[in-house]
Design a protein around this motif. Structure first.
Motif, PDB file in Angstrom:
ATOM      1  N   PRO A  33      25.695  33.391  -2.292  1.00 53.66           N
ATOM      2  CA  PRO A  33      25.559  34.180  -1.059  1.00 53.66           C
ATOM      3  C   PRO A  33      25.808  35.666  -1.266  1.00 53.66           C
ATOM      4  N   VAL A  34      26.646  36.002  -2.245  1.00 52.06           N
ATOM      5  CA  VAL A  34      26.911  37.408  -2.560  1.00 52.06           C
ATOM      6  C   VAL A  34      25.766  37.996  -3.380  1.00 52.06           C
ATOM      7  N   LEU A  35      25.470  37.368  -4.502  1.00 56.37           N
ATOM      8  CA  LEU A  35      24.501  37.925  -5.439  1.00 56.37           C
ATOM      9  C   LEU A  35      23.088  37.984  -4.870  1.00 56.37           C
ATOM     10  N   SER A  36      22.725  37.009  -4.050  1.00 59.84           N
ATOM     11  CA  SER A  36      21.370  36.973  -3.501  1.00 59.84           C
ATOM     12  C   SER A  36      21.133  38.055  -2.452  1.00 59.84           C
ATOM     13  N   ALA A  37      22.201  38.715  -2.002  1.00 57.16           N
ATOM     14  CA  ALA A  37      22.039  39.791  -1.019  1.00 57.16           C
ATOM     15  C   ALA A  37      21.340  41.000  -1.634  1.00 57.16           C
ATOM     16  N   TYR A  38      21.470  41.176  -2.954  1.00 55.06           N
ATOM     17  CA  TYR A  38      20.833  42.333  -3.582  1.00 55.06           C
ATOM     18  C   TYR A  38      20.179  42.007  -4.930  1.00 55.06           C
ATOM     19  N   GLY A  39      20.403  40.803  -5.468  1.00 53.47           N
ATOM     20  CA  GLY A  39      19.874  40.462  -6.775  1.00 53.47           C
ATOM     21  C   GLY A  39      18.632  39.598  -6.742  1.00 53.47           C
ATOM     22  N   ASP A  40      17.656  39.933  -7.570  1.00 57.23           N
ATOM     23  CA  ASP A  40      16.455  39.122  -7.764  1.00 57.23           C
ATOM     24  C   ASP A  40      15.685  39.704  -8.957  1.00 57.23           C
ATOM     25  N   PRO A  41      15.689  38.994 -10.094  1.00 54.64           N
ATOM     26  CA  PRO A  41      16.216  37.645 -10.307  1.00 54.64           C
ATOM     27  C   PRO A  41      17.722  37.637 -10.582  1.00 54.64           C
ATOM     28  N   VAL A  42      18.333  36.493 -10.283  1.00 55.76           N
ATOM     29  CA  VAL A  42      19.738  36.244 -10.602  1.00 55.76           C
ATOM     30  C   VAL A  42      19.740  35.160 -11.681  1.00 55.76           C
ATOM     31  N   ILE A  43      20.079  35.541 -12.908  1.00 54.30           N
ATOM     32  CA  ILE A  43      19.883  34.664 -14.069  1.00 54.30           C
ATOM     33  C   ILE A  43      21.225  34.160 -14.585  1.00 54.30           C
ATOM     34  N   HIS A  44      21.449  32.849 -14.475  1.00 52.58           N
ATOM     35  CA  HIS A  44      22.681  32.259 -15.005  1.00 52.58           C
ATOM     36  C   HIS A  44      22.481  31.945 -16.478  1.00 52.58           C
ATOM     37  N   LEU A  45      23.386  32.478 -17.322  1.00 50.85           N
ATOM     38  CA  LEU A  45      23.189  32.410 -18.766  1.00 50.85           C
ATOM     39  C   LEU A  45      24.196  31.530 -19.498  1.00 50.85           C
ATOM     40  N   GLY A  46      25.266  31.128 -18.817  1.00 50.37           N
ATOM     41  CA  GLY A  46      26.277  30.307 -19.487  1.00 50.37           C
ATOM     42  C   GLY A  46      27.658  30.649 -18.985  1.00 50.37           C
ATOM     43  N   PRO A  47      28.693  30.344 -19.753  1.00 48.94           N
ATOM     44  CA  PRO A  47      30.079  30.542 -19.310  1.00 48.94           C
ATOM     45  C   PRO A  47      30.462  32.017 -19.203  1.00 48.94           C
ATOM     46  N   ALA A  48      31.654  32.273 -18.706  1.00 46.68           N
ATOM     47  CA  ALA A  48      32.142  33.639 -18.520  1.00 46.68           C
ATOM     48  C   ALA A  48      31.990  34.450 -19.801  1.00 46.68           C
ATOM     49  N   GLY A  49      31.477  35.660 -19.658  1.00 45.81           N
ATOM     50  CA  GLY A  49      31.262  36.550 -20.789  1.00 45.81           C
ATOM     51  C   GLY A  49      29.826  36.607 -21.250  1.00 45.81           C
ATOM     52  N   THR A  50      29.037  35.572 -20.973  1.00 46.27           N
ATOM     53  CA  THR A  50      27.658  35.557 -21.476  1.00 46.27           C
ATOM     54  C   THR A  50      26.777  36.571 -20.750  1.00 46.27           C
ATOM     55  N   GLY A  51      27.046  36.810 -19.490  1.00 46.20           N
ATOM     56  CA  GLY A  51      26.285  37.833 -18.774  1.00 46.20           C
ATOM     57  C   GLY A  51      26.477  39.199 -19.410  1.00 46.20           C
ATOM     58  N   MET A  52      27.729  39.494 -19.796  1.00 45.05           N
ATOM     59  CA  MET A  52      28.019  40.773 -20.437  1.00 45.05           C
ATOM     60  C   MET A  52      27.406  40.854 -21.826  1.00 45.05           C
ATOM     61  N   LYS A  53      27.426  39.760 -22.574  1.00 44.41           N
ATOM     62  CA  LYS A  53      26.832  39.762 -23.917  1.00 44.41           C
ATOM     63  C   LYS A  53      25.340  40.066 -23.842  1.00 44.41           C
ATOM     64  N   VAL A  54      24.646  39.420 -22.897  1.00 44.34           N
ATOM     65  CA  VAL A  54      23.207  39.659 -22.751  1.00 44.34           C
ATOM     66  C   VAL A  54      22.948  41.096 -22.305  1.00 44.34           C
ATOM     67  N   LYS A  55      23.758  41.606 -21.377  1.00 48.33           N
ATOM     68  CA  LYS A  55      23.568  42.986 -20.910  1.00 48.33           C
ATOM     69  C   LYS A  55      23.754  43.974 -22.060  1.00 48.33           C
ATOM     70  N   LEU A  56      24.769  43.771 -22.891  1.00 48.39           N
ATOM     71  CA  LEU A  56      25.012  44.675 -24.005  1.00 48.39           C
ATOM     72  C   LEU A  56      23.843  44.671 -24.987  1.00 48.39           C
ATOM     73  N   LEU A  57      23.322  43.474 -25.287  1.00 49.26           N
ATOM     74  CA  LEU A  57      22.174  43.405 -26.191  1.00 49.26           C
ATOM     75  C   LEU A  57      20.922  43.969 -25.529  1.00 49.26           C
ATOM     76  N   ASN A  58      20.778  43.741 -24.223  1.00 53.55           N
ATOM     77  CA  ASN A  58      19.656  44.334 -23.486  1.00 53.55           C
ATOM     78  C   ASN A  58      19.677  45.850 -23.619  1.00 53.55           C
ATOM     79  N   ASN A  59      20.855  46.452 -23.452  1.00 56.13           N
ATOM     80  CA  ASN A  59      20.941  47.900 -23.528  1.00 56.13           C
ATOM     81  C   ASN A  59      20.817  48.413 -24.958  1.00 56.13           C
ATOM     82  N   ALA A  60      21.185  47.573 -25.928  1.00 62.89           N
ATOM     83  CA  ALA A  60      20.948  47.938 -27.322  1.00 62.89           C
ATOM     84  C   ALA A  60      19.446  48.017 -27.591  1.00 62.89           C
ATOM     85  N   VAL A  61      18.697  47.056 -27.059  1.00 57.65           N
ATOM     86  CA  VAL A  61      17.239  47.070 -27.198  1.00 57.65           C
ATOM     87  C   VAL A  61      16.643  48.246 -26.413  1.00 57.65           C
ATOM     88  N   PHE A  62      17.192  48.508 -25.235  1.00 58.89           N
ATOM     89  CA  PHE A  62      16.758  49.644 -24.414  1.00 58.89           C
ATOM     90  C   PHE A  62      16.896  50.951 -25.192  1.00 58.89           C
TER      91      PHE A  62
END
Length: 274
Positions: A147-176
């Motif tokens: 209910p929180v994330l869907s108010a402003y997020g699309d897509p909202v991608i679940h990647l795994g346990p705590a910390g995995t969202g940050m790991k993907v974001k860091l690698l995303n920005n490394a590629v960026f």
């Protein structure tokens, strides 16, 4: 839902506004006098005391600037200690996966849920309800956060346990960052070939060399200008990603030449970025 909010700045304020527009009641922490009128006009309840933010809240959203600030607010500032059992903590700040793991442990000890929900995009994406969210946390926590994330997020991608969202974001920005470097190298080659940089970028948008980063640059700025405008967060995130990988005995070696090209173009005289 009753939601607490910390960090309603450039990225956080449109989140706050979207949450209120979706029918949630939001209590937001403020630090500056001008925020009192602004946040009240948005329809939020306001408080200068961090300890008031989680009182009665079903979820608390944190969107401060740095990893250090996340720890200061959530752990040293007592935000987690004030969470009610059964409530939820959402952290959007790009930070160390280790911080996410610590927060998940601290929340679990209080009987609360936790998700890290790193963002990819800008304030205009949030305002449109189209910000990409990389989410780490348990399945139950992810469901609770919807209910929180869907108010402003699309897509909202679940990647795994705590910390995995940050790991993907860091690698995303490394590629960026590496993509900026590729375009920086191309801009320097264009100069040697007596090509106009703007014309090159507009043309490649229609070729197989197109990319999301190129689309952000073409028709608006130069590669140099874009690299300068994004340097603060790109350099920070690349540094955190490199540190994370170093702990695992790995590195960003393959991408390093692209980062060098990205850094080099910032040092060029403005006239060189045509």
């Amino acid at each position: 839902m009753q939601i607490g909010f910390v960090g309603a700045g450039r990225m956080g304020r449109p989140m706050l506004q979207r949450l209120i527009a979706a029918g949630h009641s939001v209590r937001v922490h403020y630090r500056f006098d001008w925020e009192v009128e602004a946040f009240t006009a948005d329809g939020a309840e306001i408080t200068p005391d961090l300890r008031d933010v989680p009182v009665g809240a079903e979820a608390v959203v944190v969107n401060v600037y740095s990893d250090q600030q996340v720890r200061e607010v959530c752990l040293d500032g007592g935000l987690v200690a004030g969470l009610a059992p059964g409530s939820l903590l959402v952290v959007h700040t790009t930070s160390s996966p280790r911080t996410s793991e610590l927060l998940a442990e601290a929340c679990a000890a209080r009987g609360c849920a936790y998700v890290d929900a790193a963002v990819s995009g800008g304030p205009h994406n949030i305002a449109a309800g189209e910000i990409t969210l990389f989410v780490g946390g348990s399945e139950a926590a992810f469901a609770q956060a919807q209910p929180v994330l869907s108010a402003y997020g699309d897509p909202v991608i679940h990647l795994g346990p705590a910390g995995t969202g940050m790991k993907v974001k860091l690698l995303n920005n490394a590629v960026f960052g590496a993509n900026i470097g590729v375009l920086a190298a191309a801009a320097r080659l264009a100069e040697r070939l007596d090509l106009d940089e703007g014309a090159l970028l507009r043309a490649v948008q229609h070729g197989s060399g197109n990319s999301a980063v190129l689309g952000m640059i073409a028709n608006r700025t130069t590669v140099r200008g874009f690299s300068e405008s994004t340097a603060e967060f790109v350099d920070k995130d690349v540094s955190v990603a490199a540190s994370l990988l170093a702990d695992l005995g790995a590195g960003l070696d393959e991408l390093e030449p692209m980062y060098e090209a990205m850094r080099a173009i910032r040092s060029q005289p403005a006239a060189a970025g045509r």
